[in-house]
Structures are given as structure tokens and as C-alpha cells.
Motif scaffolding. Structure first.
Motif, PDB file in Angstrom:
ATOM      1  N   GLY A   1       0.835  -1.186   0.000  1.00  0.00           N
ATOM      2  CA  GLY A   1       0.000   0.000   0.000  1.00  0.00           C
ATOM      3  C   GLY A   1       0.874   1.242   0.000  1.00  0.00           C
ATOM      4  N   SER A   2       0.315   2.330  -0.478  1.00  0.00           N
ATOM      5  CA  SER A   2       1.130   3.528  -0.643  1.00  0.00           C
ATOM      6  C   SER A   2       1.499   4.205   0.668  1.00  0.00           C
ATOM      7  CB  SER A   2       0.434   4.523  -1.572  1.00  0.00           C
ATOM      8  OG  SER A   2      -0.910   4.709  -1.192  1.00  0.00           O
ATOM      9  N   SER A   3       0.697   4.039   1.711  1.00  0.00           N
ATOM     10  CA  SER A   3       0.997   4.708   2.994  1.00  0.00           C
ATOM     11  C   SER A   3       2.410   4.449   3.500  1.00  0.00           C
ATOM     12  CB  SER A   3       0.000   4.271   4.077  1.00  0.00           C
ATOM     13  OG  SER A   3      -1.191   4.978   3.984  1.00  0.00           O
ATOM     14  N   PRO A   4       2.846   3.190   3.620  1.00  0.00           N
ATOM     15  CA  PRO A   4       4.174   2.952   4.187  1.00  0.00           C
ATOM     16  C   PRO A   4       5.328   3.254   3.250  1.00  0.00           C
ATOM     17  CG  PRO A   4       3.133   0.865   3.647  1.00  0.00           C
ATOM     18  CD  PRO A   4       2.101   1.923   3.429  1.00  0.00           C
ATOM     19  N   VAL A   5       5.064   3.355   1.929  1.00  0.00           N
ATOM     20  CA  VAL A   5       6.185   3.545   1.000  1.00  0.00           C
ATOM     21  C   VAL A   5       6.378   4.994   0.553  1.00  0.00           C
ATOM     22  CG1 VAL A   5       6.068   1.179   0.157  1.00  0.00           C
ATOM     23  CG2 VAL A   5       4.817   2.975  -1.067  1.00  0.00           C
ATOM     24  N   LEU A   6       5.330   5.815   0.611  1.00  0.00           N
ATOM     25  CA  LEU A   6       5.455   7.191   0.120  1.00  0.00           C
ATOM     26  C   LEU A   6       6.579   7.982   0.801  1.00  0.00           C
ATOM     27  CD1 LEU A   6       1.759   8.327  -0.506  1.00  0.00           C
ATOM     28  CD2 LEU A   6       3.591   8.143  -2.186  1.00  0.00           C
ATOM     29  N   PRO A   7       6.712   7.916   2.143  1.00  0.00           N
ATOM     30  CA  PRO A   7       7.810   8.680   2.763  1.00  0.00           C
ATOM     31  C   PRO A   7       9.182   8.248   2.254  1.00  0.00           C
ATOM     32  CG  PRO A   7       6.208   8.018   4.418  1.00  0.00           C
ATOM     33  CD  PRO A   7       5.856   7.290   3.167  1.00  0.00           C
ATOM     34  N   GLN A   8       9.372   6.946   2.053  1.00  0.00           N
ATOM     35  CA  GLN A   8      10.664   6.437   1.577  1.00  0.00           C
ATOM     36  C   GLN A   8      10.900   6.806   0.113  1.00  0.00           C
ATOM     37  OE1 GLN A   8      12.880   4.898   3.440  1.00  0.00           O
ATOM     38  NE2 GLN A   8      11.864   3.817   5.108  1.00  0.00           N
ATOM     39  N   ILE A   9       9.838   6.828  -0.674  1.00  0.00           N
ATOM     40  CA  ILE A   9       9.970   7.249  -2.075  1.00  0.00           C
ATOM     41  C   ILE A   9      10.385   8.717  -2.125  1.00  0.00           C
ATOM     42  CG2 ILE A   9       8.722   7.648  -4.234  1.00  0.00           C
ATOM     43  CD1 ILE A   9       6.952   5.210  -3.452  1.00  0.00           C
ATOM     44  N   LYS A  10       9.714   9.543  -1.339  1.00  0.00           N
ATOM     45  CA  LYS A  10      10.023  10.977  -1.330  1.00  0.00           C
ATOM     46  C   LYS A  10      11.406  11.247  -0.763  1.00  0.00           C
ATOM     47  CE  LYS A  10       5.175  12.367  -1.166  1.00  0.00           C
ATOM     48  NZ  LYS A  10       4.094  13.012  -0.381  1.00  0.00           N
ATOM     49  N   ALA A  11      11.859  10.375   0.150  1.00  0.00           N
ATOM     50  CA  ALA A  11      13.191  10.537   0.739  1.00  0.00           C
ATOM     51  C   ALA A  11      14.292  10.020  -0.176  1.00  0.00           C
ATOM     52  CB  ALA A  11      13.257   9.815   2.086  1.00  0.00           C
TER      53      ALA A  11
END
Length: 324
Positions: A205-215
Motif C-alpha cells: 500500500g502507498s501509505s508505508p512507501v510514500l515517505p521512503q519514495i520521497k526521501a
């Protein structure tokens, strides 16, 4: 992990005026069969199910005036939590977040059977990600390499039979690959391993991965729905990556202990309808790349029946192995 969400009382200004939540003042009392609402999540903290549940619980506590205790009971792709709530008494007052689609190798408690339906909370896409330091340019490059080297690639998910697992096996089927499934007990653990390079891919799901993608620690290869994700406008869909017709989404619903009076569950449904339209929940689903749902208790049962039939076809084809 257990979190207690309490109705808030704040003293404001020099006159010490008592400010109660506006929503809880307007709502009729919820005749819940217990002193508090016990809300179970069958996965570890940090995944989409956990994040959305905690935001919803905060709002529900304000609306009902009841403490809402959110507790994680991970294991067996959520089956341990399902069994616990299905065995509970109405007086235990359990809610449970049920993600989907979710298929088990043996029958498990289901909404409309052992579990009482309440409402569909949200639905949306998953994201195919890999460690940024080891990334190939595009999903097509990953799949081409996976075809050349069968069984050498792997992908993590939040568990066997989950929406991420099903999306991965559907990808294997349409792409002609044999990318090996690695089940985790929740999205949070899978994110850590793929960001650290322990596994080359994850579908989550996008919730747990979005911060890492943006980082910049995760590379987003594609989203699994037919539409792009607003939070990742430059990331193509799987269909756009060379596989027209590919479409896989995940959803989160709410169910309750068996035996709770139907009138009480209708009242709870009415409160949750307002919860999913609240600014806090809308912000949470936006951040998760999902959309808030809602609807009646019977709407939920019809939705699940239709979605299960779709994925049962993939299961019947033999493309999914649930015993690993």
C-alpha cells in the motif's frame, strides 16, 4: 501494540471554558456493548491498515464519547486477529479492520458469516517499489530481467493471500515471470527490508512507501490500478508499463464481533460514515493514495462478494500458491 484513543477535553483561554468535541455533542449516545470499543488490526504497526484505523479511531472516539483501544494482533496474514474476533462475545465489543482482497489456504472467519459487517472504509492502489540504490530504470526492465533469470527476483508483501500477494501473482501471470513471493507480517517490515536492499522488490500500500519514495531510498516502478496516483504523478501504472488491462486495488473494511445488536451496528455505521468524511481521515487517505469509501452494511457485503469472485478466478488458475 495498543493505543487508547480518548474523547478529548480541553481548557481554553483565561476563563477556562470547557470545550467538548462538536461532533460528540451532536451524536446520539452509542449503545455499545462494553465500556470501550476494542479495535483490532491484524498486522504490525506502520502499514496502511494500521495508519487508517488509528485516524478513524481518533475521530470515532470524539463522536461517540467512548474510549477506542487500537491493538495490533499480527500473524498468519491477519487470520489470528480474524479468529480472535470471531470467537469473541458481543459483550467484548470488538471491531476489526479487514483488508482485502484476502484469500487463505483454509477457510477463515468472513464478513457476513462469523463477523458482522459494518462499513467499507477506503480503497486504492498498491505501489511496486525497489531499493533506489539498486534500481533499474523501468518496470519493463525489471520484468525482462526476471524472465531471463527465473526465480532469482523476489517481492515482499504484507502476507500470504493479501492484496499485495495477489497483485504480484497477477503480475507474474501477465508478464510471464516467476518472481518469488516473500510474505511479511505487515507492510512496515517489508518496507524496511526493501529499502535496505534485503529484497529487490515489494508490492505494498502507498501509505508505508510514500515517505521512503520521497526521501529517495525507494524507487517507485509502477502503481497497480488503472489510474496513476496523485501523490506520484510521474509513476506509471502497470498497464502503462506494457501490460494493458492489468488492474489490482486494495481496500479496508470494518467488521464487528458476532452477536452485536443490528441496531447498534447501524448506529455505528452512521457514525463511521461521518468519520470517513472528516478532514483528518480525508487527509489520511489522500496521503495513502486512496479514497474514502462508506456505504451501508449491505453495500459492504455486496462489494466483498464481487471482489472475491474476481480473485477466485486467479486462484482457480493455479497461479497463486498460498502454502509458502
Amino acid at each position: 501494540m495498543k493505543t487508547v484513543v480518548r474523547r478529548s477535553i480541553a481548557w481554553l483561554g483565561l476563563g477556562c471554558a470547557l470545550a467538548l468535541p462538536v461532533a460528540s455533542q451532536a451524536e446520539p449516545p452509542l449503545a455499545w456493548p462494553g465500556k470501550q470499543i476494542n479495535w483490532i488490526v491484524g498486522f504490525v504497526p506502520g502499514g496502511s491498515a494500521d495508519v487508517l484505523t488509528r485516524v478513524a479511531a481518533q475521530d470515532l472516539a470524539q463522536r461517540t464519547g467512548l474510549n477506542v483501544v487500537v491493538e495490533n494482533k499480527p500473524g498468519a496474514s491477519g487470520a489470528i486477529a480474524l479468529q480472535m474476533v470471531a470467537r469473541s462475545k458481543a459483550s467484548d465489543g470488538y471491531l476489526i479492520t479487514v483488508p482485502g482482497p484476502l484469500i487463505y489456504p483454509t477457510p477463515q472467519p468472513a464478513i457476513g458469516k462469523e463477523l458482522a459487517p459494518v462499513m467499507l472504509m477506503a480503497q486504492g492502489p498498491m505501489v511496486i517499489v525497489g531499493p533506489a540504490k539498486q534500481a533499474l530504470p523501468k518496470l519493463a526492465d525489471v520484468l525482462a530481467d526476471a524472465r531471463k533469470h527465473p526465480d532469482t527476483w523476489s517481492y515482499g508483501s504484507s502476507g500470504n493471500g493479501t492484496s499485495q500477494h495477489l497483485a504480484g501473482e497477477l503480475l507474474n501471470q501477465v508478464a510471464g515471470t516467476r518472481i518469488v513471493h516473500v510474505p511479511y507480517k505487515g507492510g512496515g517490515q517489508a518496507v524496511s527490508d526493501v529499502a535496505g536492499g534485503q529484497i529487490p522488490l515489494a508490492i505494498l500500500g502507498s501509505s508505508p512507501v510514500l515517505p521512503q519514495i520521497k526521501a529517495g531510498t525507494l524507487k517507485a516502478y509502477a502503481v497497480t490500478t488503472k489510474q496513476r496516483l496523485d501523490a506520484l504523478p510521474d509513476v506509471p501504472t502497470v498497464a502503462e508499463s506494457g501490460f494493458p488491462g492489468y488492474d489490482a486495488s486494495q481496500w479496508f473494511s470494518v467488521a464487528a464481533s458476532p452477536g452485536i445488536d443490528a441496531a447498534v451496528l447501524e448506529q455505528l455505521n452512521a457514525a463511521l460514515q461521518k468519520t470517513v468524511q472528516s478532514p483528518a481521515f480525508q487527509a489520511a487517505v489522500d496521503n495513502a493514495g486512496m479514497v474514502a469509501a462508506g456505504g451501508s452494511r449491505s453495500d459492504l457485503q455486496h462489494f466483498i462478494a464481487d471482489d472475491t469472485a474476481k480473485w477466485q478466478k486467479l486462484l482457480d488458475s493455479g497461479a497463486i500458491k498460498l502454502a509458502n
